[in-house]
Write a protein that holds these residues in place. Structure first.
Motif, PDB file in Angstrom:
ATOM      1  N   UNK A 108       0.732  -1.185  -0.003  1.00  0.00           N
ATOM      2  CA  UNK A 108      -0.232   0.047  -0.043  1.00  0.00           C
ATOM      3  C   UNK A 108       0.868   1.237  -0.151  1.00  0.00           C
ATOM      4  N   UNK A 109       1.967   1.501   0.794  1.00  0.00           N
ATOM      5  CA  UNK A 109       2.737   2.454   0.873  1.00  0.00           C
ATOM      6  C   UNK A 109       3.518   2.718  -0.452  1.00  0.00           C
ATOM      7  N   UNK A 110       3.889   1.738  -0.983  1.00  0.00           N
ATOM      8  CA  UNK A 110       4.694   1.560  -2.210  1.00  0.00           C
ATOM      9  C   UNK A 110       3.535   2.286  -3.336  1.00  0.00           C
ATOM     10  N   UNK A 111       2.395   1.920  -3.326  1.00  0.00           N
ATOM     11  CA  UNK A 111       1.393   2.333  -4.377  1.00  0.00           C
ATOM     12  C   UNK A 111       1.311   3.889  -4.119  1.00  0.00           C
ATOM     13  N   UNK A 112       0.902   4.158  -2.867  1.00  0.00           N
ATOM     14  CA  UNK A 112       0.834   5.471  -2.403  1.00  0.00           C
ATOM     15  C   UNK A 112       2.162   6.492  -2.880  1.00  0.00           C
ATOM     16  N   UNK A 113       3.291   5.908  -2.749  1.00  0.00           N
ATOM     17  CA  UNK A 113       4.589   6.692  -3.106  1.00  0.00           C
ATOM     18  C   UNK A 113       4.506   6.790  -4.529  1.00  0.00           C
ATOM     19  N   UNK A 114       4.039   5.789  -5.573  1.00  0.00           N
ATOM     20  CA  UNK A 114       4.122   5.714  -6.767  1.00  0.00           C
ATOM     21  C   UNK A 114       3.170   6.818  -7.343  1.00  0.00           C
ATOM     22  N   UNK A 115       1.903   6.906  -6.582  1.00  0.00           N
ATOM     23  CA  UNK A 115       0.957   7.830  -7.144  1.00  0.00           C
ATOM     24  C   UNK A 115       1.564   9.271  -6.913  1.00  0.00           C
ATOM     25  N   UNK A 116       2.318   9.414  -5.721  1.00  0.00           N
ATOM     26  CA  UNK A 116       2.852  10.658  -5.199  1.00  0.00           C
ATOM     27  C   UNK A 116       3.944  11.147  -6.321  1.00  0.00           C
ATOM     28  N   UNK A 117       4.637  10.205  -6.537  1.00  0.00           N
ATOM     29  CA  UNK A 117       5.968  10.361  -7.576  1.00  0.00           C
ATOM     30  C   UNK A 117       5.405  10.874  -8.922  1.00  0.00           C
ATOM     31  N   UNK A 118       4.223  10.232  -9.254  1.00  0.00           N
ATOM     32  CA  UNK A 118       3.708  10.543 -10.604  1.00  0.00           C
ATOM     33  C   UNK A 118       3.375  11.947 -10.890  1.00  0.00           C
ATOM     34  N   UNK A 119       3.112  12.586  -9.721  1.00  0.00           N
ATOM     35  CA  UNK A 119       2.758  14.064  -9.803  1.00  0.00           C
ATOM     36  C   UNK A 119       3.624  14.938  -9.593  1.00  0.00           C
ATOM     37  N   UNK A 120       4.715  14.585  -8.755  1.00  0.00           N
ATOM     38  CA  UNK A 120       5.620  15.614  -8.472  1.00  0.00           C
ATOM     39  C   UNK A 120       7.134  15.430  -8.695  1.00  0.00           C
ATOM     40  N   UNK A 121       7.321  14.376  -9.399  1.00  0.00           N
ATOM     41  CA  UNK A 121       8.871  14.099  -9.560  1.00  0.00           C
ATOM     42  C   UNK A 121       8.800  14.081 -11.071  1.00  0.00           C
ATOM     43  N   UNK A 122      10.010  14.589 -11.861  1.00  0.00           N
ATOM     44  CA  UNK A 122      10.197  14.625 -13.182  1.00  0.00           C
ATOM     45  C   UNK A 122      10.214  13.413 -13.655  1.00  0.00           C
ATOM     46  N   UNK A 123      10.073  13.058 -15.038  1.00  0.00           N
ATOM     47  CA  UNK A 123       9.955  11.837 -15.670  1.00  0.00           C
ATOM     48  C   UNK A 123      11.021  10.886 -15.374  1.00  0.00           C
ATOM     49  N   UNK A 124      12.247  11.304 -15.584  1.00  0.00           N
ATOM     50  CA  UNK A 124      13.430  10.492 -15.389  1.00  0.00           C
ATOM     51  C   UNK A 124      13.310   9.947 -14.292  1.00  0.00           C
ATOM     52  N   UNK A 125      13.257  10.858 -13.117  1.00  0.00           N
ATOM     53  CA  UNK A 125      13.188  10.401 -11.657  1.00  0.00           C
ATOM     54  C   UNK A 125      12.129   9.514 -11.428  1.00  0.00           C
ATOM     55  N   UNK A 126      11.008   9.486 -12.025  1.00  0.00           N
ATOM     56  CA  UNK A 126       9.873   9.084 -11.728  1.00  0.00           C
ATOM     57  C   UNK A 126       9.874   7.627 -12.493  1.00  0.00           C
ATOM     58  N   UNK A 127      10.631   7.261 -13.499  1.00  0.00           N
ATOM     59  CA  UNK A 127      10.870   6.073 -13.989  1.00  0.00           C
ATOM     60  C   UNK A 127      11.882   5.094 -13.157  1.00  0.00           C
ATOM     61  N   UNK A 128      12.786   5.819 -12.535  1.00  0.00           N
ATOM     62  CA  UNK A 128      13.906   5.218 -11.765  1.00  0.00           C
ATOM     63  C   UNK A 128      13.239   4.728 -10.506  1.00  0.00           C
ATOM     64  N   UNK A 129      12.264   5.716 -10.241  1.00  0.00           N
ATOM     65  CA  UNK A 129      11.560   5.261  -8.945  1.00  0.00           C
ATOM     66  C   UNK A 129      10.680   3.972  -8.965  1.00  0.00           C
ATOM     67  N   UNK A 130       9.813   4.141 -10.175  1.00  0.00           N
ATOM     68  CA  UNK A 130       8.988   2.953 -10.466  1.00  0.00           C
ATOM     69  C   UNK A 130       9.934   1.776 -10.639  1.00  0.00           C
ATOM     70  N   UNK A 131      11.008   1.889 -10.927  1.00  0.00           N
ATOM     71  CA  UNK A 131      11.778   0.544 -11.442  1.00  0.00           C
ATOM     72  C   UNK A 131      12.376   0.106  -9.910  1.00  0.00           C
ATOM     73  N   UNK A 132      12.656   1.144  -9.115  1.00  0.00           N
ATOM     74  CA  UNK A 132      13.128   0.696  -7.639  1.00  0.00           C
ATOM     75  C   UNK A 132      11.935  -0.170  -6.967  1.00  0.00           C
ATOM     76  N   UNK A 133      10.811   0.522  -7.272  1.00  0.00           N
ATOM     77  CA  UNK A 133       9.507  -0.242  -6.745  1.00  0.00           C
ATOM     78  C   UNK A 133       9.382  -1.459  -7.110  1.00  0.00           C
ATOM     79  N   UNK A 134       9.676  -1.725  -8.241  1.00  0.00           N
ATOM     80  CA  UNK A 134       9.407  -3.039  -8.767  1.00  0.00           C
ATOM     81  C   UNK A 134      10.161  -4.012  -8.264  1.00  0.00           C
TER      82      UNK A 134
END
Length: 200
Positions: free
Chosen positions: A129-155
């Motif tokens: 749940x925390x990972x999903x919430x973090x993913x939703x947050x990063x999708x709105x406030x983090x630039x695309x490159x960092x967002x992609x890296x964050x989602x990769x780390x989440x996976x």
């Protein structure tokens, strides 16, 4: 509070019976193993429990000890056999008590394992749940490159959690089937999970 496995004075009589049954001398460690086997691994007495009682039995002339290299072999004496005969009915009662203790300890281990599995499932669900919430947050406030890296780390983190859950579950089931899953193991698992959660 968990009642003691042996009532007062019963462990010493049980040790005499193990020595008599063996038909030969036994090392202290062998006696500890024999007791563990009788209890299916749910109760294994410590050396600090066994050796003082063996010493007391020797003082009373019920056992003798002989050095065997670096180990000590304990043997029941005629006086020890006489005591066993005189207390045969009491020994029968102890055997029945051992059976009850094995059932009780097995129930406690089963309960601990169930608690640990529920805790593990809750931890994994909370992490997801925390990972999903973090993913939703990063999708709105983090630039695309960092967002992609964050989602990769989440996976990667979710894959690690799934692998850990499968591995621990398999190990717990294997230990439970062998009868050597202890309350200490379950407590260590709970402490480890708490420590990991505290570092996130």
């Amino acid at each position: 509070m968990t009642p003691p496995v042996f009532a007062h004075g019963h462990l010493r009589l049980y040790l005499l019976s193990l020595l008599a049954e063996s038909g030969r001398g036994m090392h202290g460690y062998e006696l500890i193993q024999a007791l563990g086997d009788r209890f299916g691994g749910t109760y294994v007495p410590s050396a600090g429990t066994i050796y003082p009682r063996l010493g007391k039995l020797e003082e009373e002339g019920l056992v003798t000890k002989v050095a065997d290299g670096r180990k000590t072999v304990y043997e029941i004496t005629d006086a020890g056999r006489a005591e066993l005969e005189a207390r045969a009915s009491e020994l029968d009662g102890i055997e029945n008590g051992v059976t009850d203790s094995v059932r009780r300890l097995a129930d406690e281990v089963r309960s601990s394992v169930n608690d640990a599995m529920r805790s593990l499932r809750a931890e994994l669900a909370a992490a997801a749940r925390e990972a999903k919430a973090e993913a939703r947050y990063t999708a709105t406030v983090i630039p695309d490159n960092e967002h992609i890296e964050s989602r990769t780390r989440l996976q990667e983190a979710e894959a690690l959690l799934a692998e850990f859950r499968a591995s621990v579950r398999s190990e717990l089931r294997m230990r439970a089937s062998r009868g050597d899953l202890t309350a200490e193991t379950v407590a260590a698992l709970r402490e480890g999970l708490d420590a990991i959660r505290g570092r996130l």
